[in-house]
Motif scaffolding. Structure first.
Motif, PDB file in Angstrom:
ATOM      1  N   PRO A   5       0.810  -1.225   0.028  1.00 33.43           N
ATOM      2  CA  PRO A   5      -0.062   0.043   0.053  1.00 33.43           C
ATOM      3  C   PRO A   5       0.828   1.218  -0.054  1.00 33.43           C
ATOM      4  O   PRO A   5       1.994   1.304   0.706  1.00 33.43           O
ATOM      5  N   GLU A   6       0.498   2.258  -0.588  1.00 31.48           N
ATOM      6  CA  GLU A   6       0.912   3.815  -0.754  1.00 31.48           C
ATOM      7  C   GLU A   6       1.315   4.108   0.737  1.00 31.48           C
ATOM      8  O   GLU A   6       2.382   4.754   0.632  1.00 31.48           O
ATOM      9  N   LYS A   7       0.610   3.972   1.640  1.00 30.22           N
ATOM     10  CA  LYS A   7       0.902   4.451   2.797  1.00 30.22           C
ATOM     11  C   LYS A   7       1.974   3.920   3.555  1.00 30.22           C
ATOM     12  O   LYS A   7       2.308   4.601   4.470  1.00 30.22           O
ATOM     13  N   VAL A   8       2.470   2.773   3.058  1.00 31.15           N
ATOM     14  CA  VAL A   8       3.431   2.159   3.874  1.00 31.15           C
ATOM     15  C   VAL A   8       4.917   2.688   3.235  1.00 31.15           C
ATOM     16  O   VAL A   8       4.992   2.617   2.140  1.00 31.15           O
ATOM     17  N   HIS A   9       5.650   3.402   3.884  1.00 33.20           N
ATOM     18  CA  HIS A   9       6.654   4.140   3.616  1.00 33.20           C
ATOM     19  C   HIS A   9       8.262   3.438   3.936  1.00 33.20           C
ATOM     20  O   HIS A   9       9.143   3.785   3.255  1.00 33.20           O
ATOM     21  N   GLU A  10       7.892   2.266   4.674  1.00 33.46           N
ATOM     22  CA  GLU A  10       8.975   1.394   4.932  1.00 33.46           C
ATOM     23  C   GLU A  10       8.782  -0.089   4.552  1.00 33.46           C
ATOM     24  O   GLU A  10       7.629  -0.356   4.897  1.00 33.46           O
ATOM     25  N   LEU A  11       9.824  -0.703   4.074  1.00 34.28           N
ATOM     26  CA  LEU A  11       9.627  -2.111   3.907  1.00 34.28           C
ATOM     27  C   LEU A  11      10.325  -3.109   4.798  1.00 34.28           C
ATOM     28  O   LEU A  11      11.536  -2.745   5.180  1.00 34.28           O
ATOM     29  N   THR A  12       9.846  -4.217   5.128  1.00 32.40           N
ATOM     30  CA  THR A  12      10.651  -5.193   5.813  1.00 32.40           C
ATOM     31  C   THR A  12      11.502  -5.998   4.939  1.00 32.40           C
ATOM     32  O   THR A  12      11.207  -5.743   3.636  1.00 32.40           O
ATOM     33  N   VAL A  13      12.674  -6.452   4.985  1.00 36.78           N
ATOM     34  CA  VAL A  13      13.354  -7.205   4.395  1.00 36.78           C
ATOM     35  C   VAL A  13      12.685  -8.115   3.367  1.00 36.78           C
ATOM     36  O   VAL A  13      12.821  -8.451   2.128  1.00 36.78           O
ATOM     37  N   GLY A  14      11.677  -8.787   3.955  1.00 32.37           N
ATOM     38  CA  GLY A  14      10.850  -9.786   3.351  1.00 32.37           C
ATOM     39  C   GLY A  14      10.013  -9.177   2.172  1.00 32.37           C
ATOM     40  O   GLY A  14       9.949  -9.724   1.179  1.00 32.37           O
ATOM     41  N   GLN A  15       9.656  -8.107   2.517  1.00 36.15           N
ATOM     42  CA  GLN A  15       8.769  -7.226   1.612  1.00 36.15           C
ATOM     43  C   GLN A  15       9.620  -6.969   0.406  1.00 36.15           C
ATOM     44  O   GLN A  15       9.264  -6.869  -0.909  1.00 36.15           O
ATOM     45  N   LEU A  16      10.902  -6.503   0.765  1.00 40.54           N
ATOM     46  CA  LEU A  16      11.840  -5.969  -0.272  1.00 40.54           C
ATOM     47  C   LEU A  16      12.187  -6.929  -0.886  1.00 40.54           C
ATOM     48  O   LEU A  16      12.438  -6.974  -2.238  1.00 40.54           O
ATOM     49  N   ALA A  17      12.551  -8.236  -0.564  1.00 43.40           N
ATOM     50  CA  ALA A  17      13.043  -9.413  -1.144  1.00 43.40           C
ATOM     51  C   ALA A  17      11.782  -9.942  -2.184  1.00 43.40           C
ATOM     52  O   ALA A  17      12.173 -10.159  -3.386  1.00 43.40           O
ATOM     53  N   ALA A  18      10.339  -9.910  -1.667  1.00 42.13           N
ATOM     54  CA  ALA A  18       9.509 -10.199  -2.802  1.00 42.13           C
ATOM     55  C   ALA A  18       9.276  -9.256  -3.845  1.00 42.13           C
ATOM     56  O   ALA A  18       8.881  -9.649  -4.697  1.00 42.13           O
ATOM     57  N   ARG A  19       9.233  -8.291  -3.506  1.00 40.00           N
ATOM     58  CA  ARG A  19       9.025  -7.178  -4.518  1.00 40.00           C
ATOM     59  C   ARG A  19      10.265  -6.903  -5.498  1.00 40.00           C
ATOM     60  O   ARG A  19      10.032  -6.537  -6.717  1.00 40.00           O
ATOM     61  N   SER A  20      11.544  -7.049  -5.068  1.00 39.89           N
ATOM     62  CA  SER A  20      12.773  -6.913  -5.983  1.00 39.89           C
ATOM     63  C   SER A  20      13.011  -8.105  -6.495  1.00 39.89           C
ATOM     64  O   SER A  20      13.742  -8.120  -7.744  1.00 39.89           O
ATOM     65  N   GLY A  21      12.852  -9.505  -6.104  1.00 38.47           N
ATOM     66  CA  GLY A  21      13.191 -10.710  -6.690  1.00 38.47           C
ATOM     67  C   GLY A  21      14.335 -10.922  -6.231  1.00 38.47           C
ATOM     68  O   GLY A  21      14.927 -11.906  -6.704  1.00 38.47           O
ATOM     69  N   ALA A  22      14.921 -10.454  -5.359  1.00 43.70           N
ATOM     70  CA  ALA A  22      16.243 -10.488  -4.615  1.00 43.70           C
ATOM     71  C   ALA A  22      16.371 -11.506  -3.461  1.00 43.70           C
ATOM     72  O   ALA A  22      15.282 -11.204  -2.927  1.00 43.70           O
ATOM     73  N   ALA A  23      17.106 -12.385  -3.285  1.00 45.56           N
ATOM     74  CA  ALA A  23      16.942 -13.061  -1.754  1.00 45.56           C
ATOM     75  C   ALA A  23      17.347 -12.164  -0.911  1.00 45.56           C
ATOM     76  O   ALA A  23      17.888 -11.155  -1.024  1.00 45.56           O
ATOM     77  N   VAL A  24      16.791 -12.583   0.331  1.00 49.14           N
ATOM     78  CA  VAL A  24      17.142 -11.785   1.517  1.00 49.14           C
ATOM     79  C   VAL A  24      18.393 -11.959   1.940  1.00 49.14           C
ATOM     80  O   VAL A  24      19.049 -10.966   2.238  1.00 49.14           O
ATOM     81  N   SER A  25      19.211 -12.978   1.567  1.00 46.61           N
ATOM     82  CA  SER A  25      20.682 -13.016   1.924  1.00 46.61           C
ATOM     83  C   SER A  25      21.300 -12.089   0.935  1.00 46.61           C
ATOM     84  O   SER A  25      22.225 -11.462   1.296  1.00 46.61           O
ATOM     85  N   ALA A  26      20.811 -11.983  -0.442  1.00 43.29           N
ATOM     86  CA  ALA A  26      21.496 -10.962  -1.230  1.00 43.29           C
ATOM     87  C   ALA A  26      21.257  -9.540  -0.962  1.00 43.29           C
ATOM     88  O   ALA A  26      22.419  -8.645  -0.915  1.00 43.29           O
ATOM     89  N   LEU A  27      20.176  -9.382  -0.236  1.00 43.10           N
ATOM     90  CA  LEU A  27      19.938  -8.014   0.323  1.00 43.10           C
ATOM     91  C   LEU A  27      20.538  -7.393   1.512  1.00 43.10           C
ATOM     92  O   LEU A  27      21.181  -6.538   1.688  1.00 43.10           O
ATOM     93  N   HIS A  28      20.959  -8.555   2.179  1.00 43.79           N
ATOM     94  CA  HIS A  28      21.765  -8.371   3.615  1.00 43.79           C
ATOM     95  C   HIS A  28      23.218  -8.283   2.996  1.00 43.79           C
ATOM     96  O   HIS A  28      24.130  -7.111   3.700  1.00 43.79           O
ATOM     97  N   PHE A  29      23.735  -9.125   1.880  1.00 49.68           N
ATOM     98  CA  PHE A  29      24.972  -8.788   1.303  1.00 49.68           C
ATOM     99  C   PHE A  29      25.146  -7.195   0.809  1.00 49.68           C
ATOM    100  O   PHE A  29      26.097  -6.615   0.756  1.00 49.68           O
ATOM    101  N   TYR A  30      24.170  -6.897  -0.255  1.00 52.00           N
ATOM    102  CA  TYR A  30      24.167  -5.543  -0.631  1.00 52.00           C
ATOM    103  C   TYR A  30      24.425  -4.538   0.585  1.00 52.00           C
ATOM    104  O   TYR A  30      25.067  -3.520   0.293  1.00 52.00           O
ATOM    105  N   GLU A  31      23.688  -4.766   1.635  1.00 47.98           N
ATOM    106  CA  GLU A  31      23.761  -3.850   2.782  1.00 47.98           C
ATOM    107  C   GLU A  31      25.220  -3.630   3.393  1.00 47.98           C
ATOM    108  O   GLU A  31      25.742  -2.868   3.816  1.00 47.98           O
ATOM    109  N   ALA A  32      25.706  -4.813   3.377  1.00 42.24           N
ATOM    110  CA  ALA A  32      26.880  -5.070   3.934  1.00 42.24           C
ATOM    111  C   ALA A  32      28.289  -4.376   3.121  1.00 42.24           C
ATOM    112  O   ALA A  32      28.812  -3.890   3.569  1.00 42.24           O
ATOM    113  N   LYS A  33      27.689  -4.452   1.902  1.00 40.03           N
ATOM    114  CA  LYS A  33      28.799  -3.772   0.923  1.00 40.03           C
ATOM    115  C   LYS A  33      28.620  -2.417   0.664  1.00 40.03           C
ATOM    116  O   LYS A  33      29.078  -1.781  -0.248  1.00 40.03           O
ATOM    117  N   GLY A  34      27.343  -1.817   1.168  1.00 40.90           N
ATOM    118  CA  GLY A  34      27.136  -0.549   1.305  1.00 40.90           C
ATOM    119  C   GLY A  34      26.270   0.252  -0.092  1.00 40.90           C
ATOM    120  O   GLY A  34      26.322   1.244  -0.381  1.00 40.90           O
TER     121      GLY A  34
END
Length: 158
Positions: A5-34
């Motif tokens: 929903p548009e009113k949601v301004h922040e995403l959980t890692v699961g929501q971000l993974a589901a929407r982006s198609g990236a695995a949760v572990s990949a998102l954690h890796f991207y975050e660790a790499k800046g």
């Protein structure tokens, strides 16, 4: 693909993974790499701003064409803090990367064309080894396994 929903301004890692198609572990890796960032809740859970979706899409598109993560991080660092890449950003950055990609394509085509010439010995001292020693570039300097150590030293310095 789950909608958020548009009113949601922040995403959980699961929501971000589901929407982006990236695995949760990949998102954690991207975050660790800046490449992306999150804030932590009081319960120490990650929360990503909605614009992180575009950053993840940018990273994944650049990776698909063979751009190293370090180069992607440098490109994202050029953007003002908090701003996501735009179509214009992609056009500008992809133009910079074009010559690097053209060179890689040239090298891969050469390797493909000479693959059957390789005997796979790994000695690096053959006059005509087009895979490990194109045009015998190492022949004047060193021979044999010492080249492998030299390559490893160069890689360590990077």
């Amino acid at each position: 693909m789950p909608s958020i929903p548009e009113k949601v301004h922040e995403l959980t890692v699961g929501q971000l993974a589901a929407r982006s198609g990236a695995a949760v572990s990949a998102l954690h890796f991207y975050e660790a790499k800046g490449l992306i960032s999150s804030r932590r809740t009081a319960g120490n859970q990650r929360r990503y701003s909605r614009d992180t979706l575009r950053r993840v899409a940018f990273v994944r598109a650049a990776q698909r064409v063979g751009i190293p993560l370090a180069t992607i991080r440098e490109a994202l660092a050029e953007l003002p803090e908090g701003r996501t890449p735009t179509r214009e950003d992609w056009a500008r950055l992809s133009e910079k990367w074009r010559s690097e990609l053209d060179e890689r394509i040239r090298q891969l085509n050469r390797l493909r064309d000479h693959l059957t010439d390789c005997i796979g010995c790994g000695c690096l001292s053959l006059d005509s080894c087009v895979l490990s020693n194109p045009d015998d570039t190492f022949g004047d300097r060193l021979t044999g396994s010492r080249l492998m150590a030299e390559r490893a030293e160069r890689a360590d310095r990077r």
